[in-house]
Motif scaffolding. Structure first.
Motif, short mmCIF file in Angstrom:
data_model
loop_
_atom_site.label_atom_id
_atom_site.label_comp_id
_atom_site.label_asym_id
_atom_site.label_seq_id
_atom_site.Cartn_x
_atom_site.Cartn_y
_atom_site.Cartn_z
N TRP A 6 0.83 -1.20 0.00
CA TRP A 6 0.00 0.00 0.00
C TRP A 6 0.87 1.25 0.00
O TRP A 6 0.56 2.23 -0.70
CB TRP A 6 -0.92 0.02 1.22
N ALA A 7 1.94 1.22 0.78
CA ALA A 7 2.85 2.37 0.82
C ALA A 7 3.47 2.60 -0.55
O ALA A 7 3.63 3.75 -0.99
CB ALA A 7 3.94 2.15 1.87
N PHE A 8 3.81 1.51 -1.24
CA PHE A 8 4.36 1.66 -2.59
C PHE A 8 3.37 2.37 -3.49
O PHE A 8 3.74 3.28 -4.25
CB PHE A 8 4.73 0.30 -3.18
N TRP A 9 2.10 1.96 -3.47
CA TRP A 9 1.11 2.56 -4.38
C TRP A 9 0.83 4.02 -4.03
O TRP A 9 0.60 4.84 -4.93
CB TRP A 9 -0.15 1.72 -4.40
N VAL A 10 0.83 4.35 -2.75
CA VAL A 10 0.64 5.75 -2.36
C VAL A 10 1.83 6.58 -2.85
O VAL A 10 1.65 7.67 -3.41
CB VAL A 10 0.46 5.87 -0.83
N LEU A 11 3.03 6.05 -2.69
CA LEU A 11 4.22 6.78 -3.14
C LEU A 11 4.31 6.82 -4.66
O LEU A 11 4.80 7.81 -5.23
CB LEU A 11 5.48 6.15 -2.53
N ALA A 12 3.82 5.80 -5.33
CA ALA A 12 3.79 5.83 -6.80
C ALA A 12 2.80 6.89 -7.28
O ALA A 12 3.06 7.58 -8.28
CB ALA A 12 3.42 4.45 -7.34
N ALA A 13 1.68 7.04 -6.58
CA ALA A 13 0.73 8.10 -6.94
C ALA A 13 1.34 9.48 -6.71
O ALA A 13 1.16 10.40 -7.52
CB ALA A 13 -0.55 7.94 -6.12
N ALA A 14 2.08 9.63 -5.62
CA ALA A 14 2.76 10.90 -5.37
C ALA A 14 3.81 11.17 -6.45
O ALA A 14 3.99 12.31 -6.89
CB ALA A 14 3.42 10.89 -3.99
N ALA A 15 4.50 10.13 -6.90
CA ALA A 15 5.50 10.30 -7.96
C ALA A 15 4.83 10.68 -9.28
O ALA A 15 5.35 11.52 -10.03
CB ALA A 15 6.30 9.01 -8.13
N ALA A 16 3.68 10.09 -9.57
CA ALA A 16 2.96 10.46 -10.79
C ALA A 16 2.50 11.91 -10.72
O ALA A 16 2.57 12.65 -11.71
CB ALA A 16 1.77 9.53 -11.00
N GLY A 17 2.04 12.33 -9.56
CA GLY A 17 1.67 13.73 -9.37
C GLY A 17 2.87 14.65 -9.52
O GLY A 17 2.77 15.75 -10.07
N GLY A 18 4.02 14.22 -9.03
CA GLY A 18 5.24 15.02 -9.18
C GLY A 18 5.67 15.13 -10.63
O GLY A 18 6.16 16.18 -11.06
N LEU A 19 5.49 14.05 -11.38
CA LEU A 19 5.81 14.11 -12.81
C LEU A 19 4.89 15.09 -13.53
O LEU A 19 5.34 15.88 -14.35
CB LEU A 19 5.71 12.71 -13.42
N LEU A 20 3.61 15.04 -13.20
CA LEU A 20 2.67 16.00 -13.77
C LEU A 20 3.03 17.42 -13.36
O LEU A 20 2.98 18.35 -14.18
CB LEU A 20 1.24 15.67 -13.32
N PHE A 21 3.42 17.59 -12.12
CA PHE A 21 3.85 18.89 -11.60
C PHE A 21 5.05 19.41 -12.39
O PHE A 21 5.09 20.59 -12.77
CB PHE A 21 4.21 18.68 -10.13
#
Length: 117
Positions: A6-21
């Motif tokens: 679960w922590a991986f998927w939350v951090l992967a979502a944060a990374a995707a948001g950072g890429l969009l950012f």
């Protein structure tokens, strides 16, 4: 699904948001002011989840050593992002800081993937 996954998927979502950012910044598109805070909060939640998963694992748990490396990399990326984007470079965000923060976080997410799966 285990908490480390679960922590991986939350951090992967944060990374995707950072890429969009980063893409929005590169295209010089205006984005909402809360977007950066949301990215940081999501990363912090994932980091806390990972730390909790590693802390509460019993002595007989088979947690790979790479999970601790991922925690260190992601913790450094979080602290660097909070310091540089929240304190030092509040207005103009240099590309070397964006790429350093993103590269460190990406390395942590990749290492966490191999630890969780």
């Amino acid at each position: 699904m285990e908490l480390i996954q679960w922590a991986f998927w939350v951090l992967a979502a944060a990374a995707a948001g950072g890429l969009l950012f980063a893409l929005l910044s590169a295209m010089k598109v205006r984005y909402p002011s809360w977007f950066g805070v949301g990215h940081g909060v999501l990363g912090f939640v994932g980091l806390i989840m990972l730390g909790y998963a590693l802390y509460t694992a019993g002595p007989d748990a088979t947690i790979p050593q790479t999970a601790y490396w991922a925690l260190g990399l992601l913790g450094a990326a979080f602290l660097g992002g909070a310091l540089f984007f929240g304190v030092v470079f509040r207005q103009a965000k240099p590309w070397w800081v964006i790429l350093s923060h993103g590269g460190l976080a990406l390395a942590g997410v990749v290492v966490l993937f191999f630890a969780a799966y």
